[in-house]
Design a protein around this motif. Sequence first.
Motif, PDB file in Angstrom:
ATOM      1  N   LYS A 125      -8.528 -10.610-137.288  1.00  0.00           N
ATOM      2  CA  LYS A 125      -9.251 -10.769-136.014  1.00  0.00           C
ATOM      3  C   LYS A 125     -10.146  -9.577-135.681  1.00  0.00           C
TER       4      LYS A 125
ATOM      5  N   SER B  64      -8.516  -2.241-124.160  1.00  0.00           N
ATOM      6  CA  SER B  64      -7.147  -2.324-123.617  1.00  0.00           C
ATOM      7  C   SER B  64      -6.543  -0.937-123.463  1.00  0.00           C
TER       8      SER B  64
ATOM      9  N   ARG C 203       0.590   3.129-127.748  1.00  0.00           N
ATOM     10  CA  ARG C 203       0.649   3.495-129.171  1.00  0.00           C
ATOM     11  C   ARG C 203      -0.227   4.728-129.422  1.00  0.00           C
TER      12      ARG C 203
ATOM     13  N   ARG D 286      -4.706   5.833-134.226  1.00  0.00           N
ATOM     14  CA  ARG D 286      -4.747   5.957-135.686  1.00  0.00           C
ATOM     15  C   ARG D 286      -5.951   6.843-136.026  1.00  0.00           C
TER      16      ARG D 286
ATOM     17  N   TYR E 273      -9.195   1.970-127.661  1.00  0.00           N
ATOM     18  CA  TYR E 273      -8.182   1.767-126.613  1.00  0.00           C
ATOM     19  C   TYR E 273      -8.306   2.908-125.616  1.00  0.00           C
TER      20      TYR E 273
ATOM     21  N   GLU F 140      -2.617  -8.555-117.648  1.00  0.00           N
ATOM     22  CA  GLU F 140      -1.455  -8.954-118.453  1.00  0.00           C
ATOM     23  C   GLU F 140      -1.008  -7.730-119.211  1.00  0.00           C
TER      24      GLU F 140
ATOM     25  N   VAL G 294       4.114  -5.327-127.366  1.00  0.00           N
ATOM     26  CA  VAL G 294       3.712  -6.050-128.575  1.00  0.00           C
ATOM     27  C   VAL G 294       4.661  -5.736-129.728  1.00  0.00           C
ATOM     28  N   TYR G 295       4.992  -4.469-129.882  1.00  0.00           N
ATOM     29  CA  TYR G 295       6.035  -4.069-130.829  1.00  0.00           C
ATOM     30  C   TYR G 295       7.042  -3.230-130.059  1.00  0.00           C
TER      31      TYR G 295
ATOM     32  N   THR H 196      -4.193  -5.376-120.468  1.00  0.00           N
ATOM     33  CA  THR H 196      -5.600  -5.637-120.157  1.00  0.00           C
ATOM     34  C   THR H 196      -5.905  -5.128-118.755  1.00  0.00           C
TER      35      THR H 196
ATOM     36  N   GLU I 132      -9.445  -8.931-127.538  1.00  0.00           N
ATOM     37  CA  GLU I 132      -8.696  -9.065-128.792  1.00  0.00           C
ATOM     38  C   GLU I 132      -7.261  -8.684-128.446  1.00  0.00           C
ATOM     39  N   VAL I 133      -6.426  -9.691-128.323  1.00  0.00           N
ATOM     40  CA  VAL I 133      -5.054  -9.443-127.851  1.00  0.00           C
ATOM     41  C   VAL I 133      -4.056 -10.226-128.702  1.00  0.00           C
TER      42      VAL I 133
ATOM     43  N   GLY J 182      -0.383 -12.510-125.165  1.00  0.00           N
ATOM     44  CA  GLY J 182      -1.414 -11.993-124.257  1.00  0.00           C
ATOM     45  C   GLY J 182      -2.560 -12.986-124.137  1.00  0.00           C
TER      46      GLY J 182
ATOM     47  N   ARG K 144       6.018  -6.921-138.174  1.00  0.00           N
ATOM     48  CA  ARG K 144       4.756  -7.642-137.987  1.00  0.00           C
ATOM     49  C   ARG K 144       4.833  -9.053-138.584  1.00  0.00           C
TER      50      ARG K 144
HETATM   51  P1  5GP Z   1      -2.859  -2.607-132.984  1.00  0.00           P
HETATM   52  O1  5GP Z   1      -1.736  -1.663-132.677  1.00  0.00           O
HETATM   53  O2  5GP Z   1      -2.821  -3.055-134.437  1.00  0.00           O
HETATM   54  O3  5GP Z   1      -4.200  -2.087-132.539  1.00  0.00           O
HETATM   55  O4  5GP Z   1      -2.627  -3.900-132.104  1.00  0.00           O
HETATM   56  C1  5GP Z   1      -1.430  -4.572-132.167  1.00  0.00           C
HETATM   57  C2  5GP Z   1      -1.586  -5.900-131.464  1.00  0.00           C
HETATM   58  O5  5GP Z   1      -1.739  -5.708-130.063  1.00  0.00           O
HETATM   59  C3  5GP Z   1      -2.795  -6.701-131.924  1.00  0.00           C
HETATM   60  O6  5GP Z   1      -2.367  -8.045-132.109  1.00  0.00           O
HETATM   61  C4  5GP Z   1      -3.746  -6.563-130.764  1.00  0.00           C
HETATM   62  O7  5GP Z   1      -4.619  -7.675-130.688  1.00  0.00           O
HETATM   63  C5  5GP Z   1      -2.770  -6.554-129.597  1.00  0.00           C
HETATM   64  N1  5GP Z   1      -3.356  -6.053-128.354  1.00  0.00           N
HETATM   65  C6  5GP Z   1      -4.328  -5.140-128.194  1.00  0.00           C
HETATM   66  N2  5GP Z   1      -4.613  -4.972-126.905  1.00  0.00           N
HETATM   67  C7  5GP Z   1      -3.816  -5.815-126.209  1.00  0.00           C
HETATM   68  C8  5GP Z   1      -3.654  -6.128-124.806  1.00  0.00           C
HETATM   69  O8  5GP Z   1      -4.315  -5.589-123.935  1.00  0.00           O
HETATM   70  N3  5GP Z   1      -2.732  -7.059-124.504  1.00  0.00           N
HETATM   71  C9  5GP Z   1      -1.982  -7.679-125.441  1.00  0.00           C
HETATM   72  N4  5GP Z   1      -1.120  -8.592-125.026  1.00  0.00           N
HETATM   73  N5  5GP Z   1      -2.105  -7.416-126.754  1.00  0.00           N
HETATM   74  C10 5GP Z   1      -3.002  -6.502-127.136  1.00  0.00           C
END
Ligand code: 5GP
Length: 189
Positions: A18, A37, A41, A44, A53, A72, A76-77, A84, A102-103, A107, A150
């Motif tokens: 995505k 968002s 975390r 990286r 972010y 919202e 996530v982990y 958001t 991209e959520v 979410g 994951r």
């Molecule tokens: P990553 O840590 O790999 O950047 O993101 C991990 C997951 O968190 C991805 O599926 C990403 O789309 C999701 N994510 C990123 N921002 C948000 C958010 O604001 N709300 C939610 N619910 N998920 C998010």
Amino acid sequence: MKQTEKVIIISAPSGAGKTTIVKYILQKFALFEFSVSVTTRKPRIGEVNGTDYYFVNKEEFEQLIIENKLIEKEEVYEGLYYGTLKSEIERIWNAKKLVIFEVDVMGGLNLKRYFKEKALSIFIMPPSIDILKQRLLDRKSETDETLKSRLKKAEYELQFAKEFDSIIINDNLSLAIKDIEKVINQFVK
Ligand code: 5GP
């Protein structure tokens, strides 16, 4: 509904491609702007605060919840929170642009519930769990433990694909992009 007050939600299991698709849409459609968002975390390598972010600590994240500044939020982990920001939508709509999110899958469903007909929700479907695993391995950012969590989460999330407005299978990136352009053009016209 004002033509500009629209949002596109892109959700998928981690590793379904995505981020690449969102980057392509942002490049192709000048009309869209990415909703940045907030997350607890750690950044990286190469990630920029305020662009990829807003990186915050747990206390700051909790403060945003108390002040009702998030539309919202999800853990996530385990131990990692993402949310958001309402202020992102205002910022983007005020600039007469359309929002792209991209959520994660939960979410995405929550944002669709919030924005209703102002939103087009798109689920990016990996061709298979095996291919998803290979993509995560290729990314080399996962430990054994994060890879496992994951994949487990991905299997769970696939069940919700049918609740999205549109499902795009990402088997071949250029075909997936063509499909996505079609649904977006229909939504914004
Ligand atoms: P990553 O840590 O790999 O950047 O993101 C991990 C997951 O968190 C991805 O599926 C990403 O789309 C999701 N994510 C990123 N921002 C948000 C958010 O604001 N709300 C939610 N619910 N998920 C998010």
